[in-house]
Scaffold this motif. Structure first.
Motif, short mmCIF file in Angstrom:
data_model
loop_
_atom_site.label_atom_id
_atom_site.label_comp_id
_atom_site.label_asym_id
_atom_site.label_seq_id
_atom_site.Cartn_x
_atom_site.Cartn_y
_atom_site.Cartn_z
N GLU A 176 11.21 3.77 -8.87
CA GLU A 176 12.37 3.47 -8.19
C GLU A 176 12.57 4.31 -6.93
O GLU A 176 12.71 4.14 -5.71
N LEU A 177 12.11 5.54 -7.24
CA LEU A 177 11.96 6.58 -6.01
C LEU A 177 11.01 6.19 -4.88
O LEU A 177 11.09 6.42 -3.83
N ALA A 178 10.07 5.74 -5.34
CA ALA A 178 8.92 5.05 -4.55
C ALA A 178 9.34 3.93 -3.75
O ALA A 178 9.07 3.89 -2.49
N ALA A 179 10.17 3.09 -4.29
CA ALA A 179 10.82 1.89 -3.63
C ALA A 179 11.80 2.61 -2.57
O ALA A 179 11.76 2.01 -1.26
N ASP A 180 12.66 3.76 -2.87
CA ASP A 180 13.67 4.12 -1.84
C ASP A 180 12.97 4.69 -0.84
O ASP A 180 13.37 4.74 0.38
N LEU A 181 11.87 5.37 -0.94
CA LEU A 181 11.14 6.38 0.10
C LEU A 181 10.35 5.14 0.70
O LEU A 181 10.31 5.54 2.10
N ARG A 182 9.79 4.14 0.31
CA ARG A 182 9.24 2.98 1.13
C ARG A 182 10.23 2.49 2.07
O ARG A 182 10.12 2.15 3.49
N GLN A 183 11.50 2.36 1.62
CA GLN A 183 12.66 1.64 2.37
C GLN A 183 12.99 2.78 3.42
O GLN A 183 13.21 2.38 4.85
N GLU A 184 12.99 3.90 3.04
CA GLU A 184 13.36 4.95 3.99
C GLU A 184 12.15 5.08 5.33
O GLU A 184 12.52 5.01 6.37
N THR A 185 10.87 4.75 4.84
CA THR A 185 9.92 4.61 5.71
C THR A 185 10.28 3.79 6.88
O THR A 185 9.90 3.79 8.02
N ALA A 231 -1.45 4.74 10.50
CA ALA A 231 -1.37 6.19 10.58
C ALA A 231 0.10 6.70 10.84
O ALA A 231 0.32 7.49 10.00
N PHE A 232 0.84 6.02 11.61
CA PHE A 232 2.16 6.45 11.89
C PHE A 232 2.95 6.32 10.44
O PHE A 232 3.70 7.13 10.13
N LEU A 233 2.92 5.10 9.74
CA LEU A 233 3.51 5.14 8.59
C LEU A 233 3.06 6.12 7.49
O LEU A 233 4.02 6.58 6.76
N TYR A 234 2.01 6.37 7.36
CA TYR A 234 1.58 7.69 6.41
C TYR A 234 2.01 9.02 7.16
O TYR A 234 2.35 9.73 6.06
N ARG A 235 2.25 9.08 8.29
CA ARG A 235 2.62 10.18 8.62
C ARG A 235 4.13 10.29 8.21
O ARG A 235 4.75 11.40 7.71
N ILE A 236 4.69 9.43 8.39
CA ILE A 236 6.29 9.18 7.98
C ILE A 236 6.44 9.60 6.44
O ILE A 236 7.25 10.33 5.99
N ALA A 237 5.60 8.80 5.75
CA ALA A 237 5.29 8.91 4.16
C ALA A 237 5.20 10.52 3.87
O ALA A 237 5.97 10.56 2.93
N ARG A 238 4.11 11.25 4.26
CA ARG A 238 4.04 12.61 3.77
C ARG A 238 5.22 13.34 4.23
O ARG A 238 5.62 14.19 3.38
N GLU A 283 0.57 -1.17 -0.03
CA GLU A 283 -0.02 -0.12 0.03
C GLU A 283 1.02 1.42 0.08
O GLU A 283 0.64 2.16 -0.66
N LEU A 284 1.83 1.28 0.90
CA LEU A 284 2.72 2.33 0.77
C LEU A 284 3.64 2.58 -0.66
O LEU A 284 3.76 3.75 -1.11
N LEU A 285 3.99 1.38 -1.09
CA LEU A 285 4.65 1.65 -2.37
C LEU A 285 3.64 2.17 -3.52
O LEU A 285 4.01 2.89 -3.98
N PHE A 320 1.18 4.25 -2.87
CA PHE A 320 1.03 5.65 -2.52
C PHE A 320 2.26 6.58 -3.02
O PHE A 320 2.00 7.47 -3.70
N PHE A 321 3.40 5.97 -2.70
CA PHE A 321 4.64 6.67 -3.21
C PHE A 321 4.61 6.80 -4.55
O PHE A 321 5.09 7.74 -5.20
N THR A 322 4.43 5.68 -5.16
CA THR A 322 4.50 5.60 -6.73
C THR A 322 3.43 6.61 -7.47
O THR A 322 3.97 7.56 -8.38
N ARG A 323 2.30 6.75 -6.83
CA ARG A 323 1.05 7.68 -7.20
C ARG A 323 1.67 9.15 -7.15
O ARG A 323 1.64 9.92 -7.89
N GLN A 324 2.52 9.42 -6.07
CA GLN A 324 2.88 10.75 -5.74
C GLN A 324 4.22 11.30 -6.36
O GLN A 324 4.23 12.37 -6.45
N THR A 325 5.06 10.13 -6.60
CA THR A 325 6.36 10.77 -7.25
C THR A 325 6.45 10.20 -8.95
O THR A 325 7.07 11.01 -9.51
N ARG A 326 5.39 9.49 -9.10
CA ARG A 326 5.44 8.99 -10.70
C ARG A 326 6.88 8.33 -11.08
O ARG A 326 7.08 8.34 -12.14
#
Length: 166
Positions: free
Chosen positions: A33-42, A59-66, A20-22, A24-30
């Motif tokens: 690869e960046l989405a996978a990096d951000l998910r790892q950082e999360t 909720a905590f994961l999505y706060r980190i993601a934002r 689900e996070l991946l 989310f990040f993919t939609r936001q960044t298009r």
């Protein structure tokens, strides 16, 4: 009124929310690869925390993601979008005088290559253009590996001397 506490350890909860996070990040960044990096950082920011401290892990994961997305956008805004002017004006191509000189040197080298005995020329070409080893060249020419090495060296020395004389 307290928030619900997830009974599973953070690792399991992250695994559960990871796809689900991946998305989310993919939609936001298009950018997958960046989405996978951000998910790892999360995940890195979640590690070491206890579920009891967090409460609602999703909720905590999505706060980190934002927060990570905000940081990423800030970095993109502060990074220069184009190269400095002096770099943009530099050309990868040689200047005309250099191009003419290079053409002359190449023509001279081609003439020198034709002056070489066939076995020396062929050994050099196989080595430098085809990437063959001395052993492979020796097998093709029917000589030892060390003799093939001498052929290459002789051809190089001849061309270098003649180029220097010119």
């Amino acid at each position: 009124m307290s928030l619900p506490v997830d009974p599973l350890p953070p690792e399991e909860l992250f695994r559960r929310h990871s796809p689900e996070l991946l998305r989310f990040f993919t939609r936001q960044t298009r950018c997958s690869e960046l989405a996978a990096d951000l998910r790892q950082e999360t995940w890195l920011r979640l590690q070491g925390r206890r579920t009891e401290e967090i409460g609602n892990v999703r909720a905590f994961l999505y706060r980190i993601a934002r927060n990570l997305l905000i940081d990423h956008h800030r970095q993109q805004q502060t990074r220069p979008q184009s190269a400095p002017l002096d770099e943009a004006l530099e050309s990868e191509l040689p200047d005309p005088e250099r191009a003419i000189e290079d053409s002359r040197r190449l023509a001279r080298l081609q003439l020198l290559m034709h002056e070489l005995p066939e076995h020396l020329r062929q050994a050099l070409l196989w080595n430098r253009l085809d990437g063959l080893t001395q052993r492979e060249i020796g097998e093709r020419l029917g000589v030892s590996e060390s003799m093939a090495g001498r052929y290459i060296l002789k051809a190089l020395e001849y061309c270098q001397e003649r180029m220097d004389d010119h």
